[in-house]
Motif scaffolding. Structure first.
Motif, short mmCIF file in Angstrom:
data_model
loop_
_atom_site.label_atom_id
_atom_site.label_comp_id
_atom_site.label_asym_id
_atom_site.label_seq_id
_atom_site.Cartn_x
_atom_site.Cartn_y
_atom_site.Cartn_z
N ALA A 197 6.54 1.99 12.17
CA ALA A 197 6.63 0.53 12.31
C ALA A 197 5.26 -0.07 12.63
O ALA A 197 4.87 -1.08 12.04
N ALA A 198 4.51 0.54 13.55
CA ALA A 198 3.19 0.02 13.89
C ALA A 198 2.28 0.01 12.67
O ALA A 198 1.51 -0.94 12.46
N HIS A 199 2.36 1.04 11.84
CA HIS A 199 1.57 1.14 10.61
C HIS A 199 1.95 0.04 9.62
O HIS A 199 1.09 -0.64 9.07
N GLU A 200 3.26 -0.13 9.42
CA GLU A 200 3.72 -1.15 8.44
C GLU A 200 3.45 -2.56 8.94
O GLU A 200 3.10 -3.45 8.15
N VAL A 201 3.62 -2.80 10.21
CA VAL A 201 3.26 -4.12 10.77
C VAL A 201 1.77 -4.37 10.55
O VAL A 201 1.35 -5.50 10.28
N GLY A 202 0.96 -3.30 10.64
CA GLY A 202 -0.47 -3.42 10.36
C GLY A 202 -0.72 -3.94 8.95
O GLY A 202 -1.60 -4.79 8.73
N HIS A 203 0.05 -3.43 7.97
CA HIS A 203 -0.08 -3.97 6.61
C HIS A 203 0.27 -5.46 6.59
O HIS A 203 -0.40 -6.26 5.94
N GLN A 204 1.34 -5.83 7.28
CA GLN A 204 1.75 -7.24 7.29
C GLN A 204 0.69 -8.13 7.93
O GLN A 204 0.56 -9.30 7.58
N THR A 258 8.33 -15.49 5.89
CA THR A 258 9.59 -14.77 6.12
C THR A 258 9.70 -13.52 5.26
O THR A 258 10.72 -12.85 5.27
N SER A 259 8.65 -13.19 4.51
CA SER A 259 8.64 -11.96 3.72
C SER A 259 8.52 -10.77 4.68
O SER A 259 7.54 -10.64 5.40
N ALA A 260 9.52 -9.92 4.68
CA ALA A 260 9.65 -8.89 5.71
C ALA A 260 9.18 -7.53 5.23
O ALA A 260 9.24 -7.20 4.04
N GLY A 261 8.74 -6.71 6.18
CA GLY A 261 8.53 -5.30 5.92
C GLY A 261 9.86 -4.57 5.94
O GLY A 261 10.88 -5.11 6.39
N PRO A 268 0.79 -1.23 0.00
CA PRO A 268 0.00 0.00 0.00
C PRO A 268 0.82 1.29 0.00
O PRO A 268 0.42 2.28 -0.60
N ASP A 269 1.98 1.29 0.64
CA ASP A 269 2.75 2.53 0.73
C ASP A 269 3.60 2.80 -0.50
O ASP A 269 4.41 3.73 -0.50
N TYR A 270 3.42 2.00 -1.57
CA TYR A 270 3.98 2.35 -2.87
C TYR A 270 3.11 3.39 -3.57
O TYR A 270 3.50 3.98 -4.56
N ASP A 271 1.88 3.56 -3.07
CA ASP A 271 0.94 4.42 -3.77
C ASP A 271 1.48 5.84 -3.89
O ASP A 271 1.99 6.41 -2.92
N ALA A 272 1.35 6.44 -5.09
CA ALA A 272 1.87 7.78 -5.33
C ALA A 272 1.21 8.81 -4.43
O ALA A 272 1.79 9.86 -4.14
N LYS A 273 -0.01 8.52 -3.97
CA LYS A 273 -0.71 9.48 -3.10
C LYS A 273 0.02 9.67 -1.77
O LYS A 273 -0.21 10.64 -1.07
N TRP A 274 0.89 8.72 -1.44
CA TRP A 274 1.67 8.84 -0.21
C TRP A 274 2.48 10.12 -0.20
O TRP A 274 2.64 10.77 0.82
N SER A 296 9.23 3.76 3.86
CA SER A 296 8.98 2.45 4.47
C SER A 296 7.77 1.79 3.83
O SER A 296 6.83 2.46 3.41
N PHE A 297 7.79 0.46 3.76
CA PHE A 297 6.69 -0.28 3.14
C PHE A 297 6.69 -1.70 3.67
O PHE A 297 7.65 -2.17 4.27
N ALA A 298 5.59 -2.39 3.42
CA ALA A 298 5.49 -3.80 3.84
C ALA A 298 4.47 -4.51 2.96
O ALA A 298 3.45 -3.93 2.57
N PRO A 299 4.72 -5.78 2.62
CA PRO A 299 3.77 -6.56 1.81
C PRO A 299 2.52 -6.90 2.62
O PRO A 299 2.60 -7.32 3.78
N LEU A 300 1.37 -6.71 2.00
CA LEU A 300 0.10 -6.98 2.67
C LEU A 300 -0.01 -8.46 3.04
O LEU A 300 0.32 -9.33 2.23
N SER A 301 -0.43 -8.73 4.27
CA SER A 301 -0.71 -10.09 4.75
C SER A 301 0.51 -11.00 4.75
O SER A 301 0.39 -12.21 4.63
#
Length: 618
Positions: free
Chosen positions: A304-311, A281-284, A144-150, A271-276
């Protein structure tokens, strides 16, 4: 099934079988044209996919050209296949800068392939017939944090970042749990919020540390607070937020689907993280960003709390002028942690919580708490006050935060504390949330014996509750604490995620002394006595993560017997441990105790005097 962890050398392992399945499904270089495919392509049955990824042969990556494949050939690095639970992680064969993971069961798999350089993503799912399919999706859905709106959202918040009002520790925060209270020279590479939990999320700080010393002029206190923010945001769940690699590796070996990892990176970036990706072992990825004016403890912790939320599976909370990232409601200094938490950086009493899209401009109605608890199977912590407790008041009427604290663990949870007033009483009491960056807005009510509310407090935009010079006539009372709400859910916030730890401090004039005496760990209370057939009660509070609590009595005469119980007073038939020999020298132990108040009951089988009572928490 036998568990396999495949750690392969740099040349990797090509998955021929999955490549063939994809080719048969029509996934060719044509399918990877500029347009995103809208029709899912079937890969094969769950068993076929698992077997093809688990039973591989190592080949030289130079032996054949990746250009001749469909571009989705996979190199697998980890496989967990045990007791019907599956987690598989790797990357695309034609891209080092890529991520691939599948997780689930031997009946249903889900996951993603993410190609970071080309910003393309593919989603895997399983239908009701057990067939795994793949479809290309926008990368912003998966990362999600790849989005240009970021960029625009962050630029809008930049002015507030450098002037952020950082959280202030409550004076009541006195290590009621491992993550509560100011830094006290802990080893920041060995931090654990819930030691012993099989669910573990690892904050991998290795790249921003030199041994146990932080790099870039960052202090150990900064690192501690970054960990502490994440621990606070997830404290309602039985998940150990840790910086200890050994703890993570042990949990991963036991069951990788109960673990997650985010890597700190020693450079600036987004910072970014893969959803779910929790359960793989796929890391944020968490960048340091000092050039952005981030306070390392507060800012990095929130990110970190936000990106862990994505994970954990949560997408952004949208709406309002913030667009992709909801900016919160200034009137209540509240917003969702999956929105733009920086927009409220200059709010003095900011409250950032999980959300289910109750505010009036919401467009994402995901139930964050349900996603973590049901979709990712992370359990809530045990209720620490399920049936009520006695308010601990010492002989001078003081109510202290080390003896009087608790946690609101779930939406709608209530904690009750009982007390008795003789004559005319006067109560001065403040109840504070005590986590560094917690989610709790305290609501408190006092009921009399007729179950009538005689006083209530939920201070506006001030997360505490307080009673000042409250006159109470003689009688029995019940103090009830719950998560508070302000405004309406449409314009304000509900108690949906008003969760976390609290503690209280004050005085009560005219209180009846407590029935039980609160013990200090390892300190004996001497000169206790009792008649035959009588009970005397004592109590000790046991924090999370302790190995044992040992109860003992020691006397030279009579026959006193020892019983202990959690939350309620013990009896001769209901106890956690007991010792009832023929003398007044007794001891018993509760190993791996749950957190909470333990009661030690001394029963006089025959009269006794001069008894020393002790409880030791290890």
């Amino acid at each position: 099934m036998k568990e396999n962890y495949l750690h392969h050398k740099a040349q990797g392992i090509r998955n021929r079988s999955l490549m063939v399945l994809m080719a048969l499904a029509g996934i060719s270089s044509v399918a990877q044209a500029q347009s995103i495919a809208s029709t899912p392509k079937q890969i094969g049955t769950v068993d076929a996919v698992i077997n093809s990824l688990s039973n591989q042969q190592s080949i030289n990556p130079m032996a054949r050209s990746v250009a001749n494949t469909n571009g989705l050939e996979t190199i697998v690095s980890h496989v967990h296949n045990k007791d019907g639970q599956v987690s598989i992680t790797g990357r695309a064969a034609d891209s080092n800068n890529s991520t691939f993971f599948l997780k689930g069961t031997n009946k249903s798999l889900r996951g993603y392939m993410i190609k970071h350089d080309s910003k393309r993503a593919f989603e895997y799912s399983t239908d009701a017939n057990g067939i795994v399919s793949m479809v290309e999706v926008p990368i912003s859905k998966v990362v999600p944090d790849y989005d240009a709106k970021w960029i625009s959202a962050t630029n809008a918040a930049t002015a507030t970042i450098t002037s952020a009002i950082h959280p202030v520790y409550s004076a009541f925060a006195q290590r009621q749990a491992p993550h509560i209270g100011p830094y006290n020279n802990e080893d920041v590479t060995k931090l654990e919020s819930k030691p012993g939990s099989p669910w573990v999320f690892y904050l991998n700080t290795t790249a921003v540390m030199s041994g146990s010393t932080p790099l870039n002029g960052v202090t150990k206190e900064n690192m501690y607070r970054a960990w502490q923010v994440v621990a606070s945001q997830y404290s309602m769940y039985n998940i150990n937020i840790t910086t200890n690699a050994a703890v993570y590796n042990a949990a991963k070996s036991a069951n990788i689907l109960r673990t997650g990892v985010i890597n700190f990176v020693n450079q600036d970036g987004r910072s970014f993280a893969p959803l779910s990706s929790f359960g793989t072992t796929s890391a944020g990825t968490l960048y340091r960003n000092p050039s952005s004016g981030f306070d390392y403890g507060y800012g990095i912790g929130m990110t970190a709390a936000h990106e862990v939320g994505h994970q954990m599976g949560m997408s952004h909370d949208h709406g309002g002028t913030g667009g992709e990232y909801f900016e919160g409601i200034a009137a209540y200094q509240w917003g969702p942690i999956m929105g733009n938490y920086w927009m409220g950086a200059n709010w003095g009493a900011s409250l950032w919580t999980w959300s289910k899209g109750e505010y009036n401009t919401a467009t994402n109605f995901e139930d964050d708490l349900r996603i973590m608890n049901v979709n990712e199977s992370v359990p809530y912590v045990t209720d620490d006050n399920a049936s009520g407790k006695a308010l601990v008041i010492n002989n001078t009427g003081v109510i202290g935060p080390k003896d009087n604290f608790g946690q609101i663990e779930k939406t709608g949870d209530t904690d009750a504390f009982t007390f008795t007033v003789t004559g005319n009483g006067k109560l001065d009491l403040k109840i504070d949330p005590i986590e560094y960056f917690g989610m709790l807005d305290v609501d408190a009510k006092i009921y009399n014996s007729a179950n009538t509310v005689v006083a209530s407090s939920n201070k506006s935009v001030n997360r505490s509750a307080e009673f000042v010079a409250l006159n109470l006539p003689a009688g029995n009372y019940r103090l009830v604490i719950t998560g508070g709400a302000e405004g309406t859910p449409k314009n304000g916030f509900s108690n949906y995620s008003s969760l976390g730890y609290y503690a209280m401090s004050g005085t009560l004039v005219g209180a009846t002394p407590p029935v039980e005496v609160v013990l200090t760990s390892g300190v004996g209370l001497a000169n206790q006595s009792g008649a035959a057939g009588s009970w005397n009660y004592y109590a000790i509070d046991v924090p999370t993560g302790k190995t044992s609590v040992v109860f003992s009595i020691n006397g030279s005469n009579g026959d006193a017997d020892l019983f202990s119980q959690l939350t309620t007073k013990p009896t001769t038939t209901a106890y956690k441990c007991k010792s009832d020999g023929s003398t007044s020298v007794e001891t018993c132990t509760v190993n791996a105790p749950s957190a909470g108040r333990y009661y030690l009951g001394v029963y006089g089988y025959s009269a006794y005097t001069g008894l020393t009572v002790k409880a030791t928490v290890n």
